[in-house]
Design a protein around this motif. Sequence first.
Motif, mmCIF file in Angstrom:
data_model
loop_
_atom_site.group_PDB
_atom_site.id
_atom_site.type_symbol
_atom_site.label_atom_id
_atom_site.label_comp_id
_atom_site.label_asym_id
_atom_site.label_seq_id
_atom_site.Cartn_x
_atom_site.Cartn_y
_atom_site.Cartn_z
ATOM 1 N N SER A 36 0.764 -1.326 0.036
ATOM 2 C CA SER A 36 -0.025 0.039 0.125
ATOM 3 C C SER A 36 0.964 1.233 -0.189
ATOM 4 C CB SER A 36 -0.959 0.045 1.303
ATOM 5 O OG SER A 36 -0.208 0.394 2.549
ATOM 6 N N GLU A 37 0.274 2.186 -0.569
ATOM 7 C CA GLU A 37 1.026 3.407 -0.576
ATOM 8 C C GLU A 37 0.098 4.802 -0.029
ATOM 9 O OE1 GLU A 37 2.448 4.433 -4.535
ATOM 10 O OE2 GLU A 37 3.596 2.352 -4.528
ATOM 11 N N VAL A 38 0.712 5.630 0.783
ATOM 12 C CA VAL A 38 -0.030 6.689 1.387
ATOM 13 C C VAL A 38 1.293 7.744 1.905
ATOM 14 C CG1 VAL A 38 -0.193 5.901 3.738
ATOM 15 C CG2 VAL A 38 -1.537 7.533 2.947
ATOM 16 N N GLY A 39 0.938 9.126 1.502
ATOM 17 C CA GLY A 39 1.879 9.884 1.889
ATOM 18 C C GLY A 39 1.840 10.319 3.172
ATOM 19 N N ALA A 40 3.176 10.818 3.761
ATOM 20 C CA ALA A 40 3.147 11.142 5.160
ATOM 21 C C ALA A 40 2.180 12.576 5.269
ATOM 22 C CB ALA A 40 4.790 11.396 5.513
ATOM 23 N N THR A 41 2.030 13.406 4.560
ATOM 24 C CA THR A 41 1.044 14.725 4.603
ATOM 25 C C THR A 41 -0.285 14.297 3.997
ATOM 26 O OG1 THR A 41 1.884 15.264 2.443
ATOM 27 C CG2 THR A 41 3.170 16.050 4.305
ATOM 28 N N LYS A 83 -3.846 3.420 -0.870
ATOM 29 C CA LYS A 83 -4.024 2.698 -2.176
ATOM 30 C C LYS A 83 -3.109 1.613 -2.268
ATOM 31 C CE LYS A 83 -5.037 7.097 -4.717
ATOM 32 N NZ LYS A 83 -4.625 7.924 -5.799
ATOM 33 N N ALA A 84 -3.579 0.448 -2.828
ATOM 34 C CA ALA A 84 -3.100 -0.972 -2.774
ATOM 35 C C ALA A 84 -2.521 -1.174 -4.143
ATOM 36 C CB ALA A 84 -3.791 -1.748 -2.000
ATOM 37 N N PRO A 134 -3.192 -2.030 -9.780
ATOM 38 C CA PRO A 134 -4.038 -1.552 -8.431
ATOM 39 C C PRO A 134 -5.080 -2.382 -8.038
ATOM 40 C CG PRO A 134 -4.914 -0.425 -10.653
ATOM 41 C CD PRO A 134 -3.615 -1.322 -10.953
ATOM 42 N N LEU A 135 -5.184 -2.363 -6.533
ATOM 43 C CA LEU A 135 -6.123 -3.085 -5.849
ATOM 44 C C LEU A 135 -7.379 -2.376 -5.391
ATOM 45 C CD1 LEU A 135 -3.780 -5.775 -4.453
ATOM 46 C CD2 LEU A 135 -5.559 -6.207 -6.475
ATOM 47 N N GLY A 136 -7.377 -1.030 -5.331
ATOM 48 C CA GLY A 136 -8.244 -0.076 -4.862
ATOM 49 C C GLY A 136 -7.739 0.512 -3.357
ATOM 50 N N THR A 137 -8.627 0.704 -2.642
ATOM 51 C CA THR A 137 -8.425 1.221 -1.349
ATOM 52 C C THR A 137 -8.351 0.240 -0.223
ATOM 53 O OG1 THR A 137 -9.240 3.593 -1.983
ATOM 54 C CG2 THR A 137 -8.750 3.185 0.352
ATOM 55 N N VAL A 138 -7.179 0.285 0.797
ATOM 56 C CA VAL A 138 -7.307 -0.778 1.825
ATOM 57 C C VAL A 138 -6.944 0.162 3.069
ATOM 58 C CG1 VAL A 138 -6.030 -2.409 0.399
ATOM 59 C CG2 VAL A 138 -4.764 -0.971 1.607
ATOM 60 N N VAL A 139 -7.323 -0.407 4.280
ATOM 61 C CA VAL A 139 -7.143 -0.044 5.317
ATOM 62 C C VAL A 139 -5.663 -0.135 5.533
ATOM 63 C CG1 VAL A 139 -7.496 -0.157 7.922
ATOM 64 C CG2 VAL A 139 -9.206 -0.852 6.314
#
Length: 317
Positions: free
Chosen positions: A205-210, A218-219, A231-236
């Motif tokens: 998964s990827e998410v920015g620090a800000t 996003k996975a 892409p696999l969509g949005t994950v927790v």
Amino acid sequence: MRQPVDGLHLVTQQRKYVVTRASDEAGITTVTDRSSKKVVIRHTPAAGFVAQSPVVIDDHWALIEDIRSDGPAPEITVLRYDLTTGRSAELSQLPKVSEPEIGAYDGTFAYSSTDARNRSCLIVADLATLKGRTVTCVADPGYVADPVVSADSVTFSEITAPETARRCKRLLTAPLSGGPAQPVPAATKCIQWSGASVRGATVWSEVGATDPDQYQSKAYVREAADSAARPLGTVVTDTILACGNWILWETRTVTGGDDVYQINRWRPGLGTPQRMYAGKAGTALTPMTCQDNTVYVEAADLSGSPTYTEAISAALV
């Protein structure tokens, strides 16, 4: 296993033992023999310490970690219990645990330690023998984090230049059989969070620090290091786990103002993910654990009164 929200909670279950944790402030951990129902370990953290998950366990040993977060620097203690005698000892044979995150798969665990050069190093060790190896090290102030262990590899993040505009967080994976760690090519540079690898394939998964919402990310999946990212969509965030030949993760949607969670799974060769579990509105999920090719999770129903948690499991073949 169905309990009040403020009752006992399942940590993990092994073929011989079940591990539960109380809702008290310290988190008293109990290991019970599944056949005799006899309590073999009741671990109470020292004053000021709180128990951490997971508990690493096999047929003979259990590893339990406590942390005291008050003060300028956290203090971590890790004990290995002999399940036949009930005795415990510190891990003097291995480098000291320096961060509370421990990744585990059956009797193999991974954690970060600080070496004599003040580098943050990823250690992979065997619970039974306490033999370990250093996978890689990052110079201070960088560090390694988020270890996730599968049957054949360990996947982890490497953070460099933290607290600066040049901050970079990337994922790497290394085989448990030995050999260097290799980077997992990112969809967007320097914002990878965590992931898991099985048989050469990686879900991450990827998410920015800000980013304003770091709870979700996003996975993506790559079937091999040289494959294209799908892409696999949005994950927790921070819920990706390996179990058997599968990689699993949790997702969240909002329906009528209520959170709705589900668990998806994917394995190499599968075109699209499969849904394993769909919770009802108002039911929250704990982080998943894996033991003996079986995944365990607790679903907490917070929508009614009284509230309760229910432990559920699924064998993965």
